[in-house]
Scaffold this motif. Structure first.
Motif: not given
Length: 216
Positions: A87-115
């Motif tokens: 779609d883009e003609g190549g791989l575009v690297v980007r930094r995550g948004t604040t929402r994505e960063r918080l989502g990843m942090l929450a997933a790691i913390v909550a996921g670790t507790a669940v597992f």
């Protein structure tokens, strides 16, 4: 001894062939990811399968499941990068948004507790064979590596710079856990992985500041 348990001795330490080959194969995707090559995904798939077999000999069901999950995510990552390149003609690297960063942090913390709860109840973690309080720590480490690896690979499939940071944090726990479980070569290789991840993060971060398409 079956083929999955076959290996050789080095200075009195038994090294599994699955551990040796899988660990070396696991380093190749790191180098390819630094170059943003889509071929890191097929090799990552092979490495995950081999390490899954290595951890099955401990046994460490949690680590086996982690590598099985990594194999599936490698398939998803290949598809995701392939679509992005088309779609883009190549791989575009980007930094995550604040929402994505918080989502990843929450997933790691909550996921670790669940597992942690799941591994504790089912006994799937190799930490199950240790005595408290070490048992609780090792089960938590298994859960953290499991979830952290999944989140990092998902972030990598999205070409987010933060995936390197997550892998570095997972590696800080994964190395001593591998040594503790007798997967010595894998633990040693992941020390090299740690250094490469630092370099990869610096490279991706630099490229993300200059929006550009790098053909793969």
């Amino acid at each position: 001894m079956n083929w999955a348990e076959a290996g050789f001795n080095v200075f009195g330490v038994h090294v599994l062939w699955t551990d040796l080959v899988g660990s070396i194969a696991a380093l190749i995707p790191v180098v390819l990811a630094m170059r943003k090559s889509i071929w890191n995904w097929p090799i990552q798939f092979i490495a995950a399968v081999l390490l899954m077999l290595a951890y099955a000999t401990i046994p460490a069901t949690g680590s086996v499941l982690k590598n099985a999950m990594m194999a599936l995510l490698a398939v998803y990552g290949f598809w995701k990068w392939q679509r992005g390149i088309r779609d883009e003609g190549g791989l575009v690297v980007r930094r995550g948004t604040t929402r994505e960063r918080l989502g990843m942090l929450a997933a790691i913390v909550a996921g670790t507790a669940v597992f942690w709860v799941l591994f504790y109840v089912t006994g799937w973690s190799w930490g199950e064979y240790s005595q408290p309080p070490e048992k609780y720590f090792l089960i938590a480490a298994d859960a953290y590596i499991f979830v952290g690896g999944a989140v990092a690979t998902w972030a990598m499939s999205k070409a987010l710079v933060e995936f390197w940071i997550i892998w570095i944090l997972v590696d800080l726990v994964g190395v001593p856990v591998a040594f503790r479980g007798g997967i010595y070569f894998n633990g040693s290789v992941y020390v090299v992985f740690f250094v490469l991840a630092l370099v990869g993060f610096a490279n991706w971060l630099k490229q993300s500041r200059r929006p550009e398409v790098v053909h793969v």
